[in-house]
Design a protein around this motif. Structure first.
Motif, short mmCIF file in Angstrom:
data_model
loop_
_atom_site.label_atom_id
_atom_site.label_comp_id
_atom_site.label_asym_id
_atom_site.label_seq_id
_atom_site.Cartn_x
_atom_site.Cartn_y
_atom_site.Cartn_z
N ARG A 146 32.65 -2.47 -107.50
CA ARG A 146 32.90 -2.51 -108.73
C ARG A 146 34.39 -2.37 -108.63
N ALA A 147 35.04 -1.52 -107.57
CA ALA A 147 36.64 -1.21 -107.32
C ALA A 147 37.74 -2.69 -107.83
N VAL A 148 37.26 -3.93 -106.53
CA VAL A 148 37.70 -5.40 -107.35
C VAL A 148 38.21 -5.51 -108.69
N ASP A 149 37.32 -4.94 -109.91
CA ASP A 149 37.84 -4.94 -110.82
C ASP A 149 37.82 -3.79 -112.10
N ALA A 150 38.96 -2.75 -111.13
CA ALA A 150 39.14 -1.73 -111.65
C ALA A 150 40.08 -2.08 -112.32
N GLU A 151 41.42 -0.75 -113.44
CA GLU A 151 41.91 -1.63 -114.21
C GLU A 151 42.88 0.14 -114.51
N VAL A 152 43.07 1.14 -113.38
CA VAL A 152 43.34 1.62 -113.06
C VAL A 152 44.22 2.27 -111.85
N PRO A 153 45.35 2.90 -112.23
CA PRO A 153 46.00 3.58 -110.39
C PRO A 153 44.79 4.51 -109.75
N LEU A 154 44.81 4.27 -108.60
CA LEU A 154 44.15 4.78 -107.83
C LEU A 154 44.94 5.57 -107.05
N LEU A 155 44.70 6.72 -106.31
CA LEU A 155 45.28 7.52 -105.07
C LEU A 155 44.22 7.99 -104.53
N VAL A 156 43.58 7.17 -103.42
CA VAL A 156 42.48 7.70 -102.08
C VAL A 156 42.95 8.19 -100.86
N THR B 12 36.90 5.13 -97.32
CA THR B 12 38.16 4.99 -97.59
C THR B 12 38.64 4.29 -97.76
N VAL B 13 39.44 3.86 -96.46
CA VAL B 13 40.03 2.77 -96.70
C VAL B 13 39.25 1.45 -97.01
N ALA B 14 38.30 1.04 -97.45
CA ALA B 14 37.53 -0.24 -97.92
C ALA B 14 37.80 0.75 -98.91
N LEU B 15 37.89 1.63 -99.70
CA LEU B 15 37.97 1.56 -101.57
C LEU B 15 39.49 0.74 -101.42
N TRP B 16 39.88 1.46 -100.56
CA TRP B 16 41.92 1.30 -101.13
C TRP B 16 42.01 -0.16 -100.68
N HIS B 17 41.16 -1.12 -100.30
CA HIS B 17 41.60 -2.38 -99.87
C HIS B 17 40.59 -3.42 -100.86
N SER B 18 39.70 -2.49 -101.87
CA SER B 18 39.27 -3.12 -102.09
C SER B 18 39.57 -3.26 -103.44
N TRP B 19 40.37 -2.30 -103.95
CA TRP B 19 40.79 -1.50 -105.14
C TRP B 19 41.65 -2.86 -106.18
N GLY C 85 43.62 -2.20 -109.55
CA GLY C 85 43.63 -2.04 -110.81
C GLY C 85 45.37 -1.88 -109.93
N PRO C 86 45.91 -2.21 -110.83
CA PRO C 86 47.33 -2.20 -110.97
C PRO C 86 48.28 -1.16 -109.79
N SER C 87 47.65 -0.35 -108.89
CA SER C 87 48.64 -0.24 -107.86
C SER C 87 47.27 1.21 -107.08
N ALA C 88 46.68 0.86 -105.79
CA ALA C 88 46.41 1.46 -104.80
C ALA C 88 47.34 2.55 -103.81
N ARG C 89 47.24 3.20 -104.40
CA ARG C 89 47.30 4.51 -102.69
C ARG C 89 46.97 4.55 -102.12
N LEU C 90 47.08 5.13 -100.74
CA LEU C 90 45.93 5.65 -99.50
C LEU C 90 47.18 6.71 -98.79
N LEU C 91 46.48 7.67 -98.66
CA LEU C 91 47.35 9.00 -97.76
C LEU C 91 46.01 9.02 -96.51
N LEU C 92 46.36 8.89 -95.88
CA LEU C 92 44.98 9.06 -94.24
C LEU C 92 45.89 9.38 -93.24
N GLY C 93 45.26 10.62 -93.56
CA GLY C 93 45.87 11.84 -92.28
C GLY C 93 44.84 11.86 -91.71
N ARG D 247 49.74 0.37 -101.06
CA ARG D 247 51.19 1.16 -100.10
C ARG D 247 50.56 1.98 -100.24
N GLY D 248 51.28 3.22 -99.22
CA GLY D 248 50.61 4.34 -98.64
C GLY D 248 51.30 4.77 -97.92
#
Length: 493
Positions: free
Chosen positions: A210-220, A232-239, A241-249, A292-293
């Motif tokens: 479903r994330a492929v059809d997302a319509e909102v920004p994501l911060l994961v 977590t990374v797969a969700l960011w890759h598949s999102w 929406g207009p923007s997707a941000r990943l923070l992986l520590g 980005r991220g």
């Protein structure tokens, strides 16, 4: 600041409003872990100009009803979102936020709710995407220890007891070794009808699809040492929406509160402040489009742009012992021990590299190709990569487990994915690769009979053979020292 308690759709709900007349943008957190534990977080959002609404999910803590994990969150979340948007103090803009199970609640509100209830942005930390994703590896192997701990603490009960499994293991250290796995509730002395039902969930990827059809920004947000890191990374890759941000520590499931051994001072991020700043920009449409991220380089106190990968390198390994070994479910290789036994018949295949002549930055997926034989019709193959430091300590780096069913005695060629690494190793470090038939209690033991591991009553030993010439470990290595970035700048860009 104004605070009040109410019920929404019959569910217990806390509201914190900023000082002033409003209306305000609103953040919604729906949790099974007790809404009162989020009061400091809610006050933090309110101090920064957001109304904060925190709700106990159905059947948990102060909310009535029956607790059915993952079953009611889309409908109940939509009801909460509609109620929020009807309030005079809400300006109509809504951010869904949460961690772990609460991240699932946030994601379904962004991906499955009708348009009038859908969130305008989503913050998902260490997301538990669904029952199948949490219960099993992508290869289908059962995550026993993590699920037993969660169900003992939270399953089929209104409250939580975080120490339930620890107490049970103290009373019976062999608790998780008893068969069948489905009988665990009886040994815990608890009624857990959803425990058996959990293992019937095998279909992964519903939310990711479903994330492929997302319509909102994501911060994961996730951690290299979290068992949901790949999701977590797969969700960011598949999102989509207009923007997707990943923070992986370099963090565990508790994020900055439980850092890994490779975390440094630069990896201590103020997540609360970052969430608020990102939410403001997301609601204002001020984020640039695309993915980005920031990705932490553990052991180096450095952040890299998300999506950074090194160049693939096949690492040379020397066989130490265990080209032929026995995977015995009664004496499984343990996931919670790094000491390799030197007496008795081998229980694993062991390979090592020479000491590294210079520091090595490993960033990207780790893969292992094998040519190997199991003399049973069903076999799990567990690969564990360990760093042996110059001081002689052992540090786990990566683990992968696959399940194979083929004719006993057939030599197969196959691959084991060990997830992703983002780690700097010092000169003099050696890599140790272990190939075993079990990784217990993190994962359930394969009974080697072809029976389902969660219902099996009988276990057989499995003779294994590994062709040393057929072992190839592939790492992704940065060709030069990386240029650091500011993680907040990448998230807020």
């Amino acid at each position: 600041m104004t605070a009040f308690d109410t019920t929404v759709g019959g569910l217990a709900t806390d509201v914190r409003l900023p000082a002033g007349d409003g209306p305000f943008p609103t953040v919604l957190i729906r949790t099974p872990y007790d809404r009162t534990r989020h009061r400091a977080e809610a006050r933090g959002w309110a101090r920064r100009g957001f109304a904060a609404v925190v709700q106990d999910v159905r059947g948990r803590f102060a909310s009535p009803g029956e607790w059915h994990p993952y079953a009611d969150e889309a409908a109940d979340g939509a009801a909460a979102a509609r109620w929020i948007r009807q309030q005079r103090w809400c300006d109509g803009r809504l951010v869904a936020a949460g961690a772990s199970y609460a991240a699932h609640c946030a994601l379904v509100l962004a991906l499955e709710a009708p348009g009038d209830a859908r969130a305008d942005a989503v913050v998902a930390a260490v997301p538990a995407l669904g029952p199948a994703e949490t219960a099993r590896e992508a290869s289908g192997v059962e995550r026993l220890f993590a699920r037993a701990g969660w169900w003992a603490a939270h399953g089929d009960r209104r409250d939580s007891d975080e120490s339930a499994l620890d107490k049970a293991l103290a009373a019976d250290p062999g608790l998780l070794a008893h068969l069948p796995v489905t009988a665990l509730p009886e040994r815990l002395g608890r009624d857990l009808p959803s425990w058996t039902a959990l293992w019937a969930h095998r279909e992964r990827g519903r939310l990711a699809a479903r994330a492929v059809d997302a319509e909102v920004p994501l911060l994961v947000v996730g951690g290299h040492h979290d068992h949901f890191a790949d999701d977590t990374v797969a969700l960011w890759h598949s999102w989509g929406g207009p923007s997707a941000r990943l923070l992986l520590g370099p963090w565990r499931h508790g994020l900055v509160g439980t850092p890994g051994p490779d975390a440094g001072p630069a990896h201590r991020v103020d997540l609360g402040d970052l969430y608020v700043r990102w939410a403001r920009r997301a609601l204002a449409g001020a984020l640039t489009s695309g993915r980005r991220g920031a990705l932490a380089l553990g052991g180096a106190d450095v952040w890299l742009p998300a999506g950074t990968d090194g160049e693939p390198r096949t690492q040379r390994l020397r066989m130490v012992h265990g080209a032929t070994f026995t995977a015995d479910p009664d004496r499984p290789v343990r996931s919670d021990e790094l000491t390799v036994p030197t007496d008795g018949p081998p229980d694993r295949c062991l390979l090592v590299t020479p000491p590294l002549p210079r520091p090595l930055d490993m960033v990207g997926p780790v893969g292992l190709r094998l040519r190997a034989t199991a003399h049973t019709p069903s076999a799990d193959w567990a690969a564990r990569l360990v760093a042996l430091t110059p001081e002689g300590t052992a540090e786990p780096l990566a683990v992968g487990v696959v399940r194979r069913a083929e004719a006993a005695g057939h030599q197969g060629r196959f691959r084991i994915g060990l997830g992703r690494l983002a780690r700097r190793l010092r000169a003099g470090t050696r890599l140790r690769l272990e190939i075993a038939g079990h990784h217990f209690p993190a994962h359930a033991r394969n009974p080697h009979t072809g029976d389902d591991p969660v219902t099996a009553h009988r276990l057989l030993a499995s003779r294994r053979e590994v062709d040393p010439a057929g072992v190839a470990l592939t790492l992704h290595v940065l060709p030069s020292r990386p240029t650091p970035i500011d993680p907040a700048e990448e998230i807020l860009r």
